[in-house]
Design a protein around this motif. Sequence first.
Motif, mmCIF file in Angstrom:
data_model
loop_
_atom_site.group_PDB
_atom_site.id
_atom_site.type_symbol
_atom_site.label_atom_id
_atom_site.label_comp_id
_atom_site.label_asym_id
_atom_site.label_seq_id
_atom_site.Cartn_x
_atom_site.Cartn_y
_atom_site.Cartn_z
ATOM 1 N N PHE A 134 0.839 -1.191 0.000
ATOM 2 C CA PHE A 134 0.000 0.000 0.000
ATOM 3 C C PHE A 134 0.883 1.253 0.000
ATOM 4 O O PHE A 134 0.800 2.092 0.870
ATOM 5 C CB PHE A 134 -0.943 -0.018 1.213
ATOM 6 C CG PHE A 134 -2.019 1.008 1.107
ATOM 7 C CD1 PHE A 134 -3.029 0.851 0.176
ATOM 8 C CD2 PHE A 134 -2.013 2.135 1.899
ATOM 9 C CE1 PHE A 134 -4.012 1.804 0.057
ATOM 10 C CE2 PHE A 134 -2.998 3.089 1.772
ATOM 11 C CZ PHE A 134 -4.007 2.927 0.858
ATOM 12 N N GLY A 135 1.740 1.327 -0.977
ATOM 13 C CA GLY A 135 2.633 2.478 -1.040
ATOM 14 C C GLY A 135 2.306 3.382 -2.194
ATOM 15 O O GLY A 135 3.139 4.142 -2.659
ATOM 16 N N GLY A 136 1.093 3.310 -2.674
ATOM 17 C CA GLY A 136 0.738 4.069 -3.869
ATOM 18 C C GLY A 136 0.453 5.522 -3.567
ATOM 19 O O GLY A 136 0.805 6.055 -2.512
ATOM 20 N N VAL A 137 -0.180 6.164 -4.497
ATOM 21 C CA VAL A 137 -0.482 7.574 -4.334
ATOM 22 C C VAL A 137 -1.911 7.727 -3.841
ATOM 23 O O VAL A 137 -2.690 6.784 -3.837
ATOM 24 C CB VAL A 137 -0.321 8.306 -5.669
ATOM 25 C CG1 VAL A 137 1.132 8.375 -6.042
ATOM 26 C CG2 VAL A 137 -1.130 7.626 -6.745
ATOM 27 N N ASP A 138 -2.209 8.928 -3.435
ATOM 28 C CA ASP A 138 -3.544 9.217 -2.941
ATOM 29 C C ASP A 138 -4.466 9.428 -4.141
ATOM 30 O O ASP A 138 -4.575 10.532 -4.670
ATOM 31 C CB ASP A 138 -3.480 10.469 -2.068
ATOM 32 C CG ASP A 138 -4.752 10.628 -1.283
ATOM 33 O OD1 ASP A 138 -5.710 9.885 -1.581
ATOM 34 O OD2 ASP A 138 -4.789 11.489 -0.403
ATOM 35 N N ALA A 139 -5.106 8.332 -4.562
ATOM 36 C CA ALA A 139 -5.850 8.365 -5.817
ATOM 37 C C ALA A 139 -7.033 9.329 -5.750
ATOM 38 O O ALA A 139 -7.383 9.960 -6.744
ATOM 39 C CB ALA A 139 -6.330 6.972 -6.174
ATOM 40 N N ALA A 140 -7.644 9.457 -4.551
ATOM 41 C CA ALA A 140 -8.831 10.319 -4.440
ATOM 42 C C ALA A 140 -8.474 11.760 -4.760
ATOM 43 O O ALA A 140 -9.137 12.430 -5.557
ATOM 44 C CB ALA A 140 -9.401 10.211 -3.039
#
Lengths: 443, 704
Positions: A134-140
């Motif tokens: 869970f190291g992704g970007v803040d998609a929202a």
Amino acid sequence: MAGTRWYWPLVWAALAFRLLLVPFADNLNLGSRPEVATPLTSLRRLAEGYWLKQSSLSPYTGSMYHGSPLLLIILGPLTVKRIESQPAHLCCSLIFVLVDFFTAMLIRAIGEKLMLTNCNNLKLLKPSKLVESFGGVDAADIASLIYLWNPFTVVTCLGSCTSPIDNLMVVLAIYGACSRIVPLAAFGWVMATHFSLYPGILVIPVLLLLGYGPDAPPPKLFPQKHSNGDGSLVHVFSWGPILQFALWVVIWSCYVLLLSSISLKGFDGLYDMLKKTLGFILTVEDLSPNIGVLWYFFAEVFEFFRGFFLIVFHVNILFMVCPLAIRLMHRPCFLAFVYITISATLKSYPSVGDAALYLSLLGLFANELAEMKFSFFLFCGYIGVSLLSPVMHNLWIWRGTGNANFYFATGLAYACLQTVLVVESVSTMLNHDRKLKKELKKT
Amino acid sequence: MEEQKPPAARKSRLIVRLGSFLVSHSAFVSVICCVAGCITLLLLPVLAKNTYVSENALMPGSANPMFSNQDVVEANRFVKDIYETGILKDGSGMEIARLIGKHMEDVGAEVYYHKFKYRNLQFHPLCFFSSIPRTAVPQNSSACTLNGVSPVGIIRAPRGDGKESIVLVTPYNSENIKLNEALSLGLAYSVFSLLSRVVWLAKDIVWLAADSRYGEYTSVASWLKDYHNPTFSSDSGKIGIEMCFEKTENHVEEQSSFDGAAYDDFKRAGTMSAALVVKVMDKERSERDRVDIYAEASNGQMPNLDLINIVHYLAVHRQGLHVRVGTFGFLLNSALLKHVGKTLQRLTRLAESLNLGWKLGVNSADFVEGTATLASSMYYQALGVPTGPHGAFRDFQIDAITMELSPRTSLTNDNGISSFLLRSGRLIEGVIRSVNNLLEKFHQSFFLYFLTAPNKFVSVGVYMIAFALLVAPLPIVAAALFSSTANARSLTTISNNKPTNSKPVTRSGSWNWLHSAKLVFLVHLWALIVSLLPYFVSQIPHTNSTTSMLSWSLSSLLILYLLTRLTKSYVEGYQWEVLKSVMIAAASIGLSLMSIINFSTAQVGSILLVPMCLMVRPLKQPIQVPIFPAALLKILNILLAVVAFPPASLAILKGCLRGFESINIGDFWEWSEFLWVWNSATYLFVALVHLPCWYLCVHILLHN
């Protein structure tokens, strides 16, 4: 994560940018661009319809107005209100800026819901590797910023057309379904369908969202890890919200029809309204050029084939509904994005407002689609086509050295780009699921 | 994915294999393409075809001319009248206008006077590509001195329905009329009076005697604007024509006979099929009377080739005139060009001797002349500024050319002038008769072409090849760079899979280009601001071009500094290869867009831009090639970076043509002001495509 720190300043900057450009909207002359305003969404036509209604004629007299009578009630008085030495549709433009803001906030809320469920699902699947994956970007945040800063959205907002409201209704339906507020979802869906018909196919993702909940990895993965009741609870189709939804849809539809018939009292009534709005969409009566592909085809086709090809073109959209629904059943939000993109490609009067919506929904899946191929090609293609289209139009209409084929070529290229986008994003999503499965097998 | 790749590559389709072959040999392909593109460009004069009248309905020269010596006598009398009026009452512009109007009326035409207000062309943002000028005219036109007045006469066609017309324009300076202008008025008058008597006329004839006190273009453009915009009698903030006459005249008895109101309302004659601007010039003598044709309108638009064809056909084959189009004189004497021409001639001889079937027939002299004409044609199209008053017509989709007629004798030689007037009158009559036959608007022949001689042209299908060859390497190199970095990255990620540092490398995978795209976007934003700055700079009072240029460049540098400081943390972590490929993609989009708006600009721009984009690489980066090519590459890179800087390239060009002592700092300002006031898209190209591309190239060169 630069997104979170800069999020609110960027949002305010986007709104300020719009407000800054609103006084120049008339100079930019966006309202008469075929890419921005279609016969369905043009505010000029709405003003004409309002004027007709004021002079106690049916707003559908002639072939000027084809929108909903409800929009006429809300926006109509604003179109005639003039402030001294200001552009004509100032009030409407201000409303559209607000609408854009709400849409962006709703998209952000959808994204947060999606991230929350994603986080929970990952916890269920592989509690050990949670932090790493869970190291992704803040998609929202990204999705809502894409919506606010997308040039297409800005142009749509300033271009005096009603697409922002259509987009808001679509997003409202998805948001309501995501957060299980059934009346809201039903309201959004009914209004969106009433305004532009094509969001009608979103009933499937909305039902799936209500039944299963937001996007998750394929249900097959869960029993492998958690055969106990905890894991399987997630994926039971719940019929309760569905029935509620059906009830609310009936209520809202009756309400909308009632309001419409009240507003059209004394004129031809509901049947005329349906013929002039939905019928206008389905029979492709207005063949003035737009960025779609249908106008050119129906300008060329022989009259006695017209009915046949109308059916063919519209079934084209319906054709893809079922297979996609079966394959992407576990990801209803993504399914909604795919449906919106497909209908934006094949609808009878497309505009860049549709592209603005699906591109920002694409941002919701930034983490899943990180491995998408051809992203650079698509980006360049969108920029190229959106610059080329006005130039070709100028060449055809104003200079007279080009012809309709020049402009249609850009429409064709645009349709191809959208097709590539759909194909690539779906296959990347499926690959992502496969990869998840492989990773789970390894551990 | 990795296991599947080898069999998939073997089985892949031909087009995919071809694509990957091109991408893997991108350096070789781009060199080949660029060289081929330049050679094709050089060979364009050889590839030119002879023109032919494409529209059958035109039938040029099929009828005997009716223009006779009687008309010439009439023209001479009119010229004398006008000239004497102009000489006697100097400063009385209205007098000539009235005289022309009276003569028009005498031949049975409808007459009115078009007044226009002289407005200086000026900087205005958001005015590019708007075909309809939206600026409202301030209606405080009490001062007649600012107004030009052009008399307009319309002959209604006996066989027409008043829905189509042919326009004849003769510019004249109402304040200071010259003999050649009087002659052109006389010529137009005699043709006009002849046309009022003929029976075959199917389109109305409009004669606009344009008052060129403030420039020929202004008066014609303002007349056309009024012609195409609806006028309502209610918006009469404007003054009647009689007031202008009142102010300038003292003769009370004449004024009473002059009913101004009748001449005041704007009369129209339907859509215009074609327009001819006729000017008589006094140029250097040659053995024959001469016609110079000018056709370039704004943004490289050309009139339909058929219009030029009929003029050329009638002038050469019927009236025996010498037809010329614009040529660069200095190229005619260029030794290099002559040498190339001779080499080509020898090569084609050799090819012909090898195979007797080939008939290439390249002539060295023809080649040099064709190149000089082509260069001039390309230059004026690329500049995007109309070469005469005909340019105003093209903005309304009307085909128009300027014909500059010059007699072989001096203007005062009566015999010579009479025969010259006879030929020219017959030419104009023939052209009008041909256009009169036209059933629709001109559409049959080409709109996109270059002229290499009055009767030779290069069509779009041919000249596109040169450009396409030049631009084709751009996407290939972009793809090659992109795929090479993608491969390298995937290799490195596989090799060191351990999480080395916790700093979030935000977007992995195929979205890596976003960092570079941010920088490219910022640079384009800067270029956009820079391109709008002249509007603000021009507001500063009391400046000359040098100070304006200095303030422009200083403010641009300041903005650049601010932008880089503000976004320093935002734009980092890109590889130069990816940056280069994004830059190339942007440049190729810009070039292909420009090739549609104004082909010549794109062609000229690509000659500079494409090599610079393709060759650029960081100076500090070592290359795995022998020392000599590496050094050559570096030198070429630096050279191109200097030459391709827009002000520098302008200065070098000017220095080469006019000597290096004439270079001035303000030159670039003057040039861009000139482009801006004429709404030339070339300005946009230089500011929004060329400048950011140049900056990014320098950025990559200095990258470490």
